[in-house]
Design an enzyme around this catalytic site. Structure first.
Site, PDB file in Angstrom:
ATOM      1  N   HIS A  93       0.850  -1.190   0.000  1.00  0.00           N
ATOM      2  CA  HIS A  93       0.000   0.000   0.000  1.00  0.00           C
ATOM      3  C   HIS A  93       0.885   1.239   0.000  1.00  0.00           C
ATOM      4  O   HIS A  93       2.103   1.158   0.179  1.00  0.00           O
ATOM      5  CB  HIS A  93      -0.936   0.000   1.221  1.00  0.00           C
ATOM      6  CG  HIS A  93      -0.235   0.134   2.530  1.00  0.00           C
ATOM      7  ND1 HIS A  93       0.589  -0.845   3.051  1.00  0.00           N
ATOM      8  CD2 HIS A  93      -0.228   1.136   3.453  1.00  0.00           C
ATOM      9  CE1 HIS A  93       1.051  -0.468   4.224  1.00  0.00           C
ATOM     10  NE2 HIS A  93       0.585   0.743   4.490  1.00  0.00           N
TER      11      HIS A  93
ATOM     12  N   HIS B  44       1.351   3.976   1.968  1.00  0.00           N
ATOM     13  CA  HIS B  44       1.803   4.792   3.081  1.00  0.00           C
ATOM     14  C   HIS B  44       3.323   4.907   2.954  1.00  0.00           C
ATOM     15  O   HIS B  44       3.994   3.982   2.480  1.00  0.00           O
ATOM     16  CB  HIS B  44       1.403   4.183   4.422  1.00  0.00           C
ATOM     17  CG  HIS B  44      -0.007   4.515   4.817  1.00  0.00           C
ATOM     18  ND1 HIS B  44      -0.765   3.712   5.642  1.00  0.00           N
ATOM     19  CD2 HIS B  44      -0.792   5.586   4.503  1.00  0.00           C
ATOM     20  CE1 HIS B  44      -1.969   4.268   5.817  1.00  0.00           C
ATOM     21  NE2 HIS B  44      -2.002   5.394   5.141  1.00  0.00           N
TER      22      HIS B  44
ATOM     23  N   ASP C 122       5.993   4.747   4.803  1.00  0.00           N
ATOM     24  CA  ASP C 122       6.965   3.811   5.355  1.00  0.00           C
ATOM     25  C   ASP C 122       7.030   2.506   4.576  1.00  0.00           C
ATOM     26  O   ASP C 122       7.893   1.665   4.844  1.00  0.00           O
ATOM     27  CB  ASP C 122       6.692   3.544   6.842  1.00  0.00           C
ATOM     28  CG  ASP C 122       5.266   3.067   7.124  1.00  0.00           C
ATOM     29  OD1 ASP C 122       4.344   3.478   6.419  1.00  0.00           O
ATOM     30  OD2 ASP C 122       5.087   2.285   8.086  1.00  0.00           O
ATOM     31  N   HIS C 123       6.142   2.340   3.612  1.00  0.00           N
ATOM     32  CA  HIS C 123       6.136   1.137   2.783  1.00  0.00           C
ATOM     33  C   HIS C 123       6.474   1.420   1.320  1.00  0.00           C
ATOM     34  O   HIS C 123       6.549   0.469   0.534  1.00  0.00           O
ATOM     35  CB  HIS C 123       4.767   0.461   2.850  1.00  0.00           C
ATOM     36  CG  HIS C 123       4.410  -0.029   4.214  1.00  0.00           C
ATOM     37  ND1 HIS C 123       4.515  -1.351   4.597  1.00  0.00           N
ATOM     38  CD2 HIS C 123       3.971   0.637   5.311  1.00  0.00           C
ATOM     39  CE1 HIS C 123       4.152  -1.476   5.868  1.00  0.00           C
ATOM     40  NE2 HIS C 123       3.817  -0.280   6.320  1.00  0.00           N
TER      41      HIS C 123
ATOM     42  N   HIS D 174      -7.236  -2.012   5.841  1.00  0.00           N
ATOM     43  CA  HIS D 174      -6.403  -0.893   6.278  1.00  0.00           C
ATOM     44  C   HIS D 174      -7.089   0.396   5.815  1.00  0.00           C
ATOM     45  O   HIS D 174      -7.915   0.355   4.896  1.00  0.00           O
ATOM     46  CB  HIS D 174      -5.005  -1.027   5.666  1.00  0.00           C
ATOM     47  CG  HIS D 174      -3.948  -0.221   6.346  1.00  0.00           C
ATOM     48  ND1 HIS D 174      -3.724  -0.276   7.696  1.00  0.00           N
ATOM     49  CD2 HIS D 174      -3.043   0.677   5.842  1.00  0.00           C
ATOM     50  CE1 HIS D 174      -2.724   0.541   8.007  1.00  0.00           C
ATOM     51  NE2 HIS D 174      -2.303   1.128   6.900  1.00  0.00           N
TER      52      HIS D 174
ATOM     53  N   ASP E 210       0.312  -3.971   6.804  1.00  0.00           N
ATOM     54  CA  ASP E 210      -0.660  -3.219   7.578  1.00  0.00           C
ATOM     55  C   ASP E 210      -2.103  -3.675   7.353  1.00  0.00           C
ATOM     56  O   ASP E 210      -2.667  -3.512   6.266  1.00  0.00           O
ATOM     57  CB  ASP E 210      -0.549  -1.739   7.246  1.00  0.00           C
ATOM     58  CG  ASP E 210       0.819  -1.186   7.615  1.00  0.00           C
ATOM     59  OD1 ASP E 210       1.744  -1.975   7.823  1.00  0.00           O
ATOM     60  OD2 ASP E 210       0.962   0.049   7.674  1.00  0.00           O
TER      61      ASP E 210
ATOM     62  N   HIS F 264       7.634  -4.870  11.728  1.00  0.00           N
ATOM     63  CA  HIS F 264       6.854  -3.631  11.656  1.00  0.00           C
ATOM     64  C   HIS F 264       6.441  -3.182  13.059  1.00  0.00           C
ATOM     65  O   HIS F 264       5.270  -3.074  13.393  1.00  0.00           O
ATOM     66  CB  HIS F 264       5.621  -3.844  10.764  1.00  0.00           C
ATOM     67  CG  HIS F 264       4.951  -2.577  10.330  1.00  0.00           C
ATOM     68  ND1 HIS F 264       3.913  -2.005  11.043  1.00  0.00           N
ATOM     69  CD2 HIS F 264       5.143  -1.780   9.275  1.00  0.00           C
ATOM     70  CE1 HIS F 264       3.497  -0.914  10.429  1.00  0.00           C
ATOM     71  NE2 HIS F 264       4.240  -0.755   9.349  1.00  0.00           N
TER      72      HIS F 264
END
Length: 301
Positions: A63, A65, A67-68, A141, A204, A262
């Site tokens: 996804h 976000h 941090d990914h 999520h 997530d 994570h």
């Protein structure tokens, strides 16, 4: 010799810490490399882990976000700088196409590599090779997110004693495997079923049916455990799992080796996640991930 192992590049959720880089994971599978969720700093972590751009074949983003995914820009540019000679395929939620476009073309660089965009729009298989089939399933999520599952085709294990008893040796073994029978000997007389190995990557998400589908029967499951059970309310609110929830899901799915990762920066001691997973009833092999760790797939039973 074929290598099947997970290379952990980063284990932090949301923000990096002094000990944890942002997310990043490479699955090495018989000469191919699948890079999952490259957060900031991934290019340097690849260098520290001795994984080259040439080792990568697929980029898999769960996804969009930061941090990914914010490491995509640097990784894509490095792939082009190093003139990787083979095609690279990128998988990511189709709803985030605009984010992928921005990251792919974040700055000026010379494109030298064939990068195939293969966005994910629904549950099901994404790609099939001779070595594996890659599947995706939608998670729960606040933004659209998909988990990934890699399944090796089932095969057969040859039985040396049975082969010797029937006088089959050398090149005749390969011929028997190809043709199914040879001089009145059938393949099932001198072999036994060999279950294909399975790997899943679950980031997530709240608990949802897709977690069980992705984890089912996995030899190695990499799964987020952002929170501890004491903060389960926060986990649900923000679309995450606790270590206990991840462990129970792995236990119920028959996972052989569970890798927790994570971790929220609110928890200074990552071993608390492993202890919680054991209390939740997971009895298989358990790893609390740390940056630059390598985790081999379990040997076949």
């Amino acid at each position: 010799m074929s290598v099947r192992e997970l290379v952990v590049l980063g284990t932090a959720s949301q923000v990096p810490t002094r000990q944890r880089n942002h997310n990043g994971y490479v699955l090495l599978w018989d000469g191919e490399g699948l890079l999952f969720d490259p957060g900031e700093g991934t290019q340097r972590q690849l260098l520290r882990a001795s994984v080259a751009a040439h080792d990568l074949n697929r980029l898999c983003v769960t996804h969009f976000h930061g941090d990914h995914s914010l490491g995509l820009a640097g990784v894509i540019q490095r792939i082009n700088l190093d003139r990787v000679p083979h095609e690279i395929t990128a998988h990511y939620p189709k709803s985030g196409q605009r984010y992928f476009d921005r990251l792919r073309h974040a700055t000026a660089y010379r494109e030298t590599v064939a990068l195939t965009e293969a966005p994910v729009a629904a549950d099901g298989p994404l790609a099939a090779t001779g070595a594996y089939t890659l599947h995706a399933h939608r998670l729960s999520h606040p933004v659209e997110a998909y988990g990934y599952r890699l399944v090796e085709p089932d095969g057969r294990r040859m039985l040396p004693a049975a082969l010797a008893e029937r006088g089959i040796r050398g090149a005749d073994i390969s011929r028997l495997q190809r043709e199914g029978s040879l001089r009145g000997v059938h393949l099932d007389e001198v072999s036994e079923p060999r279950r294909g190995q399975r790997f899943a990557f679950v980031m997530d998400t709240r608990l949802c049916p897709a977690v069980a589908v992705l984890a089912e029967g996995c030899d190695l499951l990499v799964i987020e455990s952002t929170f501890l059970e004491e903060d389960e309310r926060l986990a649900t609110e923000y679309g995450h799992l606790t270590a206990a929830q991840a462990a129970r899901a792995a236990r119920d799915a028959g996972v052989r080796h569970l890798v927790l990762t994570h971790f929220s920066q609110r928890y200074p001691d990552p071993e608390a996640f492993g202890a919680e997973a054991r209390r939740a009833g997971f009895e298989g092999e358990l790893t609390v991930a740390a940056d630059l760790m390598r985790v081999p797939l379990p040997k076949r039973r």
